[in-house]
Design a protein around this motif. Structure first.
Motif, PDB file in Angstrom:
ATOM      1  N   LEU A   1     -61.313  31.767 -19.479  1.00 62.62           N
ATOM      2  CA  LEU A   1     -61.037  33.177 -19.764  1.00 62.62           C
ATOM      3  C   LEU A   1     -62.358  33.936 -19.840  1.00 62.62           C
ATOM      4  O   LEU A   1     -63.313  33.471 -20.469  1.00 62.62           O
ATOM      5  CB  LEU A   1     -60.304  33.327 -21.100  1.00 62.62           C
TER       6      LEU A   1
ATOM      7  N   LEU B   1     -53.345  30.783 -16.639  1.00 65.58           N
ATOM      8  CA  LEU B   1     -54.211  29.952 -17.467  1.00 65.58           C
ATOM      9  C   LEU B   1     -54.501  28.642 -16.747  1.00 65.58           C
ATOM     10  O   LEU B   1     -53.581  27.928 -16.346  1.00 65.58           O
ATOM     11  CB  LEU B   1     -53.539  29.655 -18.811  1.00 65.58           C
TER      12      LEU B   1
ATOM     13  N   TRP C   1     -58.976  27.097 -22.148  1.00 66.16           N
ATOM     14  CA  TRP C   1     -58.700  27.841 -20.927  1.00 66.16           C
ATOM     15  C   TRP C   1     -59.929  28.562 -20.386  1.00 66.16           C
ATOM     16  O   TRP C   1     -60.833  28.925 -21.135  1.00 66.16           O
ATOM     17  CB  TRP C   1     -57.594  28.864 -21.173  1.00 66.16           C
TER      18      TRP C   1
ATOM     19  N   THR D   1     -50.642  28.291 -25.457  1.00 65.31           N
ATOM     20  CA  THR D   1     -51.521  29.433 -25.228  1.00 65.31           C
ATOM     21  C   THR D   1     -52.508  29.661 -26.367  1.00 65.31           C
ATOM     22  O   THR D   1     -53.631  29.161 -26.331  1.00 65.31           O
ATOM     23  CB  THR D   1     -50.679  30.701 -24.954  1.00 65.31           C
TER      24      THR D   1
ATOM     25  N   THR E   1     -59.661  38.785 -17.267  1.00 66.61           N
ATOM     26  CA  THR E   1     -58.322  38.416 -17.704  1.00 66.61           C
ATOM     27  C   THR E   1     -57.645  39.595 -18.381  1.00 66.61           C
ATOM     28  O   THR E   1     -58.318  40.468 -18.958  1.00 66.61           O
ATOM     29  CB  THR E   1     -58.362  37.223 -18.677  1.00 66.61           C
TER      30      THR E   1
ATOM     31  N   SER F   1     -56.359  28.318 -26.814  1.00 66.85           N
ATOM     32  CA  SER F   1     -57.477  29.253 -26.672  1.00 66.85           C
ATOM     33  C   SER F   1     -58.461  29.079 -27.819  1.00 66.85           C
ATOM     34  O   SER F   1     -59.681  29.146 -27.617  1.00 66.85           O
ATOM     35  CB  SER F   1     -56.954  30.691 -26.629  1.00 66.85           C
TER      36      SER F   1
ATOM     37  N   ARG G   1     -55.224  38.657 -20.509  1.00 70.64           N
ATOM     38  CA  ARG G   1     -54.695  37.914 -21.664  1.00 70.64           C
ATOM     39  C   ARG G   1     -55.666  38.088 -22.831  1.00 70.64           C
ATOM     40  O   ARG G   1     -56.396  37.156 -23.227  1.00 70.64           O
ATOM     41  CB  ARG G   1     -54.500  36.440 -21.309  1.00 70.64           C
TER      42      ARG G   1
ATOM     43  N   ASP H   1     -55.524  35.822 -26.032  1.00 68.59           N
ATOM     44  CA  ASP H   1     -56.147  34.515 -25.817  1.00 68.59           C
ATOM     45  C   ASP H   1     -57.658  34.621 -25.732  1.00 68.59           C
ATOM     46  O   ASP H   1     -58.377  33.759 -26.254  1.00 68.59           O
ATOM     47  CB  ASP H   1     -55.581  33.867 -24.547  1.00 68.59           C
TER      48      ASP H   1
END
Length: 510
Positions: A80, A333, A78, A69, A85, A73, A87, A90
């Motif tokens: 994103l 992801l 990923w 992860t 998102t 990132s 996350r 990340d």
């Protein structure tokens, strides 16, 4: 003792140890009596070492953040977006917004603390084996445990350098702590880049010195040591792929030399690993069709070192999706089809076994858009025996022969030699008819795209960008015409947690 019984006992012991072990691993000033209790027997040392490996496999470092992860990132692996998102750690790491307190700094602080927790545990073993190690009656076992502890410290300290240190040969300079202490009340010394690297080299040399004469891998094959029925060594010296064995330490040494820019030395070590034999057979070869035919996607047969992680599929498929056809834009992801195609541009995808086996192109989000997800940490439970899952699936790769071959290729000064290595590499990937390199410049150009493909979700790309001083990296690729993302030197130097105190910096406060 059967493999399954042995592993279950190790897991049981470790899970017990991590609550009882946490008492002594929770390093505090009053640890002396705990040392005496913990290390009063050989079993105490075994428990401590297994507990340290389990801590390495924590999701806050190599069990997730530094493989799947956060570290990926940082390398912009990923897909994103800020509004698409949840996350956020990340996302802000992907944007290299290290001043974001709530998410980026929180993630960095967690990683930093966990790395130094493992280092403190390794230091505890080193300290006590010097003082109380004679309770381990077999000196070969005693020295092997000590060698592993030095190697563990070096492994984690190298990643402290790769994350928080300056770009090798760059313009920004940093000082970093190299911890040889066992308590939070003991302040580690800080070192500039060159001095820090000397500490790394010394630890690796010490590990090599201890292991070369005592590690069972020097006299037995990995296959033999994975067979508990043979009783060729003490039970605690079996399953050397899940330990920092001698050959793993050599691979770590090659990784270190490559990172600091000494490609010739790195390549020489890599060639030694490739050419090493036991009873006339190679110590280890590259993974090929046999692994993938068995459903193994993490190339276990070429892992010089991996961490055992029995629940890796259970938690990773919550965000990596695995074999699911459902993708959540908020929590999952993945990468776009455009990026996936760009990653494998120019590759023979008809037979390429990583391309064919390590990806799921059936995941669809709530808007009906296809997202490509990795299946490296996913397997079909119904198709696997318990032994197969333990030794082929429930692992976190830490050092693989694929990396060793790439190091040897990158550091080679002979085009013929590079192509010989490349042929074996292609053969393992089932693309042997792909063309040779026509120049050493082509060899160099091959590295970043191949690290991106080969070690996806294993956490090596950011460090590759950094050591090669890449000024642009592959971004989200939401369209075929999307341009690479610019990256600056400062983006590669992650600031130490704001609570970290450098005694050498008169301007820094706790």
């Amino acid at each position: 003792m059967k493999k399954q019984v042995l592993l279950i006992s190790l897991v049981t012991m470790t899970l017990f140890g991590l609550s009882s072990c946490n008492d002594w691993l929770d390093v505090r000033p009053e640890t002396e009596q705990k040392d005496e209790d913990q290390f009063a027997t050989s079993q105490g040392f075994y428990d401590a070492l297994v507990g340290a490996y389990m801590e390495m496999a924590s999701r806050d470092i190599y069990g997730e953040r530094l493989t799947m992860t956060n570290i990926e990132s940082l390398a912009h692996q990923w897909l994103l977006t800020e509004t698409g998102t949840s996350r956020y750690e990340d996302y802000y790491l992907m944007e290299h917004e290290y001043d974001n307190v709530a998410y980026a700094q929180a993630a960095v602080k967690t990683i930093y603390a966990k790395l130094f927790n493992v280092i403190a545990q390794a230091n505890m073993i080193i300290k006590n084996i010097d003082e109380r190690g004679d309770v381990i009656l077999n000196p070969a076992i005693r020295y092997t445990i000590q060698g592993e502890a030095y190697a563990m410290r070096a492994y984690c300290q190298l990643d402290v350098l790769r994350l928080f240190g300056e770009v090798p040969g760059g313009t920004t300079h940093t000082e970093l702590p190299y911890s040889e202490t066992t308590g939070i009340d003991q302040m580690p010394s800080y070192y500039d880049f060159d001095a820090y690297v000397e500490k790394l080299k010394a630890d690796i040399e010490k590990a090599k010195e201890l292991l070369i004469e005592n590690d069972p891998v020097m006299t037995h094959s990995f296959e033999e040591l994975n067979d508990s029925y043979s009783a060729i060594v003490d039970d605690n010296m079996l399953y050397r792929q899940s330990r920092l064995n001698y050959w793993a330490v050599r691979a770590l040494e090659a990784r270190m030399y490559l990172y600091i820019g000494d490609k010739a030395q790195a390549a020489e070590i890599a060639r030694e690993i490739i050419n090493a034999t036991i009873d006339g057979a190679p110590v280890m070869t590259l993974s090929g069709s046999e692994n993938f035919n068995q459903g193994y996607k993490l190339c276990p047969s070429e892992c010089l070192f991996y961490l055992s992680k029995w629940d890796v599929m259970d938690y990773s498929r919550d965000f990596l999706v695995g074999g699911s056809t459902t993708f959540s834009n908020l929590t999952s992801l993945g990468i776009t089809p455009q990026k996936f195609n760009a990653m494998y541009s120019g590759q023979n995808t008809t037979t390429h076994n990583r391309y064919k086996n390590c990806w799921n192109d059936k995941a669809v989000d709530q808007y009906g858009q296809t997202t490509i997800v990795t299946t490296k940490y996913y397997w079909d439970d119904d198709e696997m025996t318990e032994d197969q899952k333990m030794f082929g699936c429930q692992i976190i790769p830490m050092l693989r022969m694929s990396e060793v071959y790439l190091i040897a290729m990158e550091g080679s000064t002979s085009l013929a030699e590079a192509n010989d290595l490349y042929y074996d590499y292609r053969l393992a990937h089932e693309v042997p008819t792909d063309p040779d390199f026509t120049s050493l410049h082509e060899v160099a150009d091959y590295m970043i795209p191949e690290y991106r493909r080969e070690f996806f979700a294993e956490g090596q790309l950011f460090y590759t960008y950094k050591r090669l001083k890449a000024t642009s990296i592959m971004g989200n690729m939401q369209s075929a015409s999307e341009q690479p993302v610019s990256i600056e030197e400062e983006d590669y130097v992650i600031p130490l947690p704001t609570t970290e105190y450098n005694p050498n910096d008169i301007n820094k406060t706790e």
